[in-house]
Design a protein around this motif. Structure first.
Motif, PDB file in Angstrom:
ATOM      1  N   TYR A 261       1.035  -1.112   0.031  1.00 22.68           N
ATOM      2  CA  TYR A 261      -0.007   0.006  -0.033  1.00 22.68           C
ATOM      3  C   TYR A 261       0.876   1.189   0.096  1.00 22.68           C
ATOM      4  O   TYR A 261       1.472   1.514   0.846  1.00 22.68           O
ATOM      5  N   PRO A 262       1.161   1.720  -1.061  1.00 19.97           N
ATOM      6  CA  PRO A 262       1.889   2.969  -1.135  1.00 19.97           C
ATOM      7  C   PRO A 262       1.230   4.279  -0.561  1.00 19.97           C
ATOM      8  O   PRO A 262       1.960   5.153  -0.254  1.00 19.97           O
ATOM      9  N   LEU A 263      -0.154   4.146  -0.410  1.00 21.28           N
ATOM     10  CA  LEU A 263      -0.811   5.532   0.241  1.00 21.28           C
ATOM     11  C   LEU A 263      -1.653   4.777   1.168  1.00 21.28           C
ATOM     12  O   LEU A 263      -2.549   3.772   1.075  1.00 21.28           O
ATOM     13  N   ILE A 264      -1.804   5.505   2.475  1.00 19.51           N
ATOM     14  CA  ILE A 264      -2.482   5.081   3.731  1.00 19.51           C
ATOM     15  C   ILE A 264      -3.265   6.441   4.217  1.00 19.51           C
ATOM     16  O   ILE A 264      -2.476   7.181   4.595  1.00 19.51           O
TER      17      ILE A 264
ATOM     18  N   ALA B 130       1.738  10.930  -7.208  1.00 21.42           N
ATOM     19  CA  ALA B 130       2.766  11.390  -8.141  1.00 21.42           C
ATOM     20  C   ALA B 130       3.910  12.305  -7.665  1.00 21.42           C
ATOM     21  O   ALA B 130       5.018  12.141  -8.487  1.00 21.42           O
ATOM     22  N   GLN B 131       3.581  12.845  -6.691  1.00 21.01           N
ATOM     23  CA  GLN B 131       4.661  13.717  -6.238  1.00 21.01           C
ATOM     24  C   GLN B 131       5.787  12.935  -5.474  1.00 21.01           C
ATOM     25  O   GLN B 131       6.999  12.984  -5.599  1.00 21.01           O
ATOM     26  N   SER B 132       5.346  11.606  -5.077  1.00 22.40           N
ATOM     27  CA  SER B 132       6.272  10.722  -4.440  1.00 22.40           C
ATOM     28  C   SER B 132       7.112  10.096  -5.418  1.00 22.40           C
ATOM     29  O   SER B 132       8.359   9.817  -5.121  1.00 22.40           O
ATOM     30  N   ILE B 133       6.767  10.004  -6.577  1.00 22.64           N
ATOM     31  CA  ILE B 133       7.361   9.043  -7.795  1.00 22.64           C
ATOM     32  C   ILE B 133       8.314  10.003  -8.272  1.00 22.64           C
ATOM     33  O   ILE B 133       9.498   9.719  -8.626  1.00 22.64           O
ATOM     34  N   MET B 134       8.032  11.344  -8.415  1.00 29.18           N
ATOM     35  CA  MET B 134       8.963  12.064  -8.904  1.00 29.18           C
ATOM     36  C   MET B 134      10.009  12.553  -8.035  1.00 29.18           C
ATOM     37  O   MET B 134      11.466  13.001  -8.465  1.00 29.18           O
ATOM     38  N   HIS B 135      10.218  12.246  -6.484  1.00 25.12           N
ATOM     39  CA  HIS B 135      11.172  12.406  -5.822  1.00 25.12           C
ATOM     40  C   HIS B 135      11.774  11.024  -5.594  1.00 25.12           C
ATOM     41  O   HIS B 135      11.334   9.912  -5.646  1.00 25.12           O
ATOM     42  N   GLU B 136      13.137  11.149  -5.494  1.00 27.08           N
ATOM     43  CA  GLU B 136      14.060   9.854  -5.367  1.00 27.08           C
ATOM     44  C   GLU B 136      13.595   9.423  -3.917  1.00 27.08           C
ATOM     45  O   GLU B 136      13.605  10.058  -2.871  1.00 27.08           O
ATOM     46  N   GLN B 137      13.490   7.981  -3.929  1.00 23.26           N
ATOM     47  CA  GLN B 137      13.629   7.166  -2.749  1.00 23.26           C
ATOM     48  C   GLN B 137      14.466   6.167  -2.634  1.00 23.26           C
ATOM     49  O   GLN B 137      15.096   5.763  -3.665  1.00 23.26           O
ATOM     50  N   PRO B 138      14.826   5.724  -1.282  1.00 28.52           N
ATOM     51  CA  PRO B 138      15.701   4.786  -1.081  1.00 28.52           C
ATOM     52  C   PRO B 138      15.493   3.423  -2.131  1.00 28.52           C
ATOM     53  O   PRO B 138      14.558   3.035  -2.174  1.00 28.52           O
TER      54      PRO B 138
ATOM     55  N   LYS C  42       8.838   1.431  -4.782  1.00 32.19           N
ATOM     56  CA  LYS C  42       7.945   2.607  -5.191  1.00 32.19           C
ATOM     57  C   LYS C  42       6.633   2.189  -5.773  1.00 32.19           C
ATOM     58  O   LYS C  42       6.312   1.090  -6.296  1.00 32.19           O
ATOM     59  N   PRO C  43       5.693   2.970  -5.606  1.00 30.36           N
ATOM     60  CA  PRO C  43       4.381   2.576  -6.300  1.00 30.36           C
ATOM     61  C   PRO C  43       4.526   2.661  -7.820  1.00 30.36           C
ATOM     62  O   PRO C  43       5.265   3.401  -8.512  1.00 30.36           O
ATOM     63  N   ASP C  44       3.857   1.956  -8.483  1.00 30.21           N
ATOM     64  CA  ASP C  44       3.685   1.842  -9.749  1.00 30.21           C
ATOM     65  C   ASP C  44       3.037   2.935 -10.398  1.00 30.21           C
ATOM     66  O   ASP C  44       1.887   3.089 -10.545  1.00 30.21           O
ATOM     67  N   LEU C  45       3.836   3.926 -11.291  1.00 30.89           N
ATOM     68  CA  LEU C  45       3.632   5.138 -11.847  1.00 30.89           C
ATOM     69  C   LEU C  45       2.204   4.887 -12.854  1.00 30.89           C
ATOM     70  O   LEU C  45       1.497   5.567 -12.744  1.00 30.89           O
TER      71      LEU C  45
END
Length: 445
Positions: A109-112, A411-419, A424-427
């Motif tokens: 779940y990428p969003l809670i 969408a914002q989370s995908i655009m920012h680099e993550q560890p 990552k959530p599927d764009l």
């Protein structure tokens, strides 16, 4: 039922089971909010899992509301009723159960979206180990509640800390009224992102109907002046103020008055103590024949009670929003409510109802009297109240705004680099899943 072309999201409502019957202990506005938000988000293309604590051993672990929306009951403490003030000790187990469910079913779940402060704590714990986007709705605030409580529970300091932390650390907090947003800024924190998205109501269920037919179906006197209260028994709900206002009206010569009190649970539950106290006051004031305790009423029958009433009274000391107000108004019933919190937002004074000072017996009596004995004005308010709700407060409209907010946050989370070690959530799923065209409407500011 999991769908590959839908983005899975989680709504967490630890103590308020979205699948529970409304009207009992821990079953009120929050349950209604989470259930309707979840079901309507599913119609907009999301895969919605709503997590709550399992309270009864014989309850189903999973309740499927629609093909893409379900309630999932997790173990957190004994499978029995536990008062909210004592639930915090069991929240670590709730986190473990949530994580175990994800592992067992291969879900991510990428969003809670959490609801109430206990769920906020769960969300903050999950945020420490997962790349989740976290949103929160408060439903009530300790900062407001503890102003009028003599004996604060042991969890009070923890609650205040969590309510501040979730505002400052969540991706977004959802306020249900401008008044709640102002309260968050003035009493919780000046930091953090807030979007204002109201609550809604089911206008296919709560709608204009014939008052005569409603009274006949409920076997109510056609000539009585009916005052209605809907909600749980809690000192902060101000039922005593309403009862004393009705006693005052009787003193002033209103002899055909009937107060109907809808809601409450069984006597052994905590709200049973408050019901006993109210019943004692009713007897002391000589109102036993004028007051009817209807008990728990299902949402399929509740519109008949709203419609049968001449006025619905909401005497709460504080309400972040006040679902009862819009349910009543959707049925065309004018409202007299405390001039507090979100009730200032939902009610248009003199057009859909009246706002009076909280805990003011004389003011409530005067407001009720005005609506009962100005038939022409009350009839005009009946039409205006229903039209106002249809225009501003439908669950479909609420879900569209939430859907757009979710998409924006993801969408914002995908655009920012993550560890790299965090999934990552599927764009493609986020932006191209089978959303209704309506979900692309911008969020109301």
């Amino acid at each position: 039922m999991q769908s590959l072309n839908r983005q899975a999201i989680a709504l967490i409502s630890d103590h308020a089971d979205p699948a529970a019957a409304v009207g009992g202990e821990e079953a009120g506005g929050q349950n209604v909010y989470v259930r309707h938000v979840g079901e309507n988000l599913a119609t907009l293309g999301w895969q919605v899992d709503m997590f709550t604590r399992k309270v009864h051993s014989d309850d189903a672990d999973i309740v499927q509301h629609s093909p893409h929306c379900r309630t999932i009951r997790l173990r957190a403490g004994a499978e029995s009723y536990i008062p909210r003030d004592k639930l915090f000790d069991h929240m670590p187990e709730f986190v473990q159960s949530f994580q175990a469910f994800q592992r067992t079913h291969g879900l991510n779940y990428p969003l809670i979206h959490t609801n109430y402060w206990l769920s906020a704590w769960v969300g903050l714990e999950l945020q420490k180990t997962s790349a989740i986007q976290l949103l929160h709705t408060y439903h009530s605030l300790g900062a407001v509640k503890y102003q009028s409580v003599q004996n604060r529970p042991q969890s009070a300091d923890t609650r205040l800390k969590v309510e501040r932390e979730i505002l400052e650390k969540a991706n977004c907090v959802i306020a249900t009224s401008p008044q709640e947003e102002n309260t968050l800024r003035s009493q919780v924190s000046t930091h953090g992102k807030i979007e204002m998205i109201p609550c809604g109501t089911d206008t296919s269920n709560f709608r204009l109907m014939s008052k005569l037919d409603a009274r006949r179906q409920l076997q109510l006197n056609l000539h009585e002046q009916i005052v209605l209260y809907v909600g749980r028994f809690d000192p902060r709900k101000g039922i005593e103020t309403l009862v004393r206002a009705c006693a005052l009206l009787k003193e002033k010569g209103v002899n055909n008055l009937k107060l109907m009190i809808v809601g409450g649970s069984s006597p052994h539950m905590p709200d049973g103590e408050e019901r006993n106290r109210i019943e004692k006051i009713v007897c002391e004031l000589g109102l036993k024949s004028e007051v009817m305790f209807a008990g728990q009423i299902g949402h399929d029958v509740l519109p008949l009670y709203y419609t049968a009433a001449d006025v619905c009274v909401i005497p709460s000391h504080y309400e972040p929003f006040g679902l009862v107000a819009i349910e009543a108004m959707a049925c065309g019933t004018p409202v007299v409510a405390s001039d507090v919190g979100g009730l200032k937002f939902t009610i248009i004074p003199e057009e859909t109802g009246l706002l009076v000072p909280p805990q003011d017996i004389n003011a409530f009596a005067h407001g009720i009297h005005r609506i009962l004995f100005d038939e022409l004005w009350a009839r005009k308010m009946r039409k205006q109240a229903s039209a106002n709700v249809i225009q501003r407060f439908t669950w479909g409209g609420v879900a569209i705004q939430l859907s757009e907010l979710y998409r924006h946050v993801l969408a914002q989370s995908i655009m920012h680099e993550q560890p790299r070690n965090l999934r990552k959530p599927d764009l493609k799923n986020v932006l191209n899943s089978s959303f209704s065209k309506k979900s692309f409407l911008s969020v109301s500011k």
